[in-house]
Design an enzyme around this catalytic site. Structure first.
Site: not given
Length: 242
Positions: A88, A165, A169, A200
């Site tokens: 994670n 990012y 990913k 978040t």
């Protein structure tokens, strides 16, 4: 012999990672809460234990090979195996931007954590996973790694300018597929989970989805039966085209 299943969740001291740990704990797992910051990890563990979850703090900085090795050695000594690994831990580095603007150092930072760190942890834990009856590996992905969605100019994903990012990913998706191919026939299933944009630190607190909702797909993949898929990317609505 300890028959309780053991799960390691990296970056589990907050956000979706903590919620994955919570839901796995509620499902009966002993959860190892991986955190690079010991104090934050301890706070998360206290919260989970207060809810009746068997949670244990483990210091794990995914970009530090010594830390990764130490974590694997600790799990080896304490349990002798690992049933679930949820990779994670991830970052959107400061300064992440469009291709024409992003700094090379920013890209390097994204790949260091999101790809190299993930592979380092996975390699260290594979001997432990191989000792479990039906081990599961879940890598956290995103719709921003989907070529189908980002390549569609009508999609909101095409407007998100975070090359570090998104591309790191996308690499995680390839790691997922290649590891699944490598482990076919061993009983270890490897999949990636897209939690969606959740409220978040990373997703922004105004995001529509909750961490609880985001964690659910990862937990489903972590608890697949023997006939479950491998080498796929899943979101809440099902298999993700990427």
């Amino acid at each position: 012999m300890n028959t309780t299943k053991i799960a390691l969740v990296t970056g589990a001291n907050k956000g979706i990672g903590k919620e994955i740990a919570r839901q796995l704990g509620q499902a009966g797992f002993t959860v190892l809460v991986g955190s690079r910051d010991l104090a934050r990890g301890e706070l998360a563990v206290k919260e989970l234990v207060a809810e009746g979850i068997d949670a244990i703090r483990i210091q794990l900085e995914v970009t530090d090979e010594k830390s990764v090795r130490s974590a694997a050695e600790w799990i080896e000594t304490a349990y002798g195996r690992l049933d679930v690994l949820v990779n994670n831990a991830a970052i959107i580095p400061a300064g992440d931007d469009a291709v024409s603007e992003v700094g090379i150092g920013v890209l390097r930072e994204a790949f260091e954590t999101n790809v190299l760190g993930l592979v380092s942890v996975t390699q260290a834990m594979l001997p432990l996973l191989s000792r479990a009856e039906r081990a599961r590996v879940v890598n956290m992905s995103t719709s921003l790694a989907s070529f189908a969605q980002v390549g569609d100019p009508e999609s909101r994903m095409s407007t998100v300018l975070t090359l570090g990012y998104n591309s790191s990913k996308a690499a995680v998706n390839m790691v997922t597929v290649m590891l699944a191919n490598e482990l076919r026939g061993t009983g270890i299933l490897v999949n990636a989970a897209d939690p969606g944009n959740c409220a978040t630190d990373m997703g922004g607190w105004d995001a529509a989805r909750t961490p609880e909702e985001g964690a659910a797909v990862a937990v489903r993949l972590a608890t697949l039966g023997p006939d479950g898929p491998t080498g796929e990317v899943y979101a809440e609505e099902g298999r993700l085209l990427w």
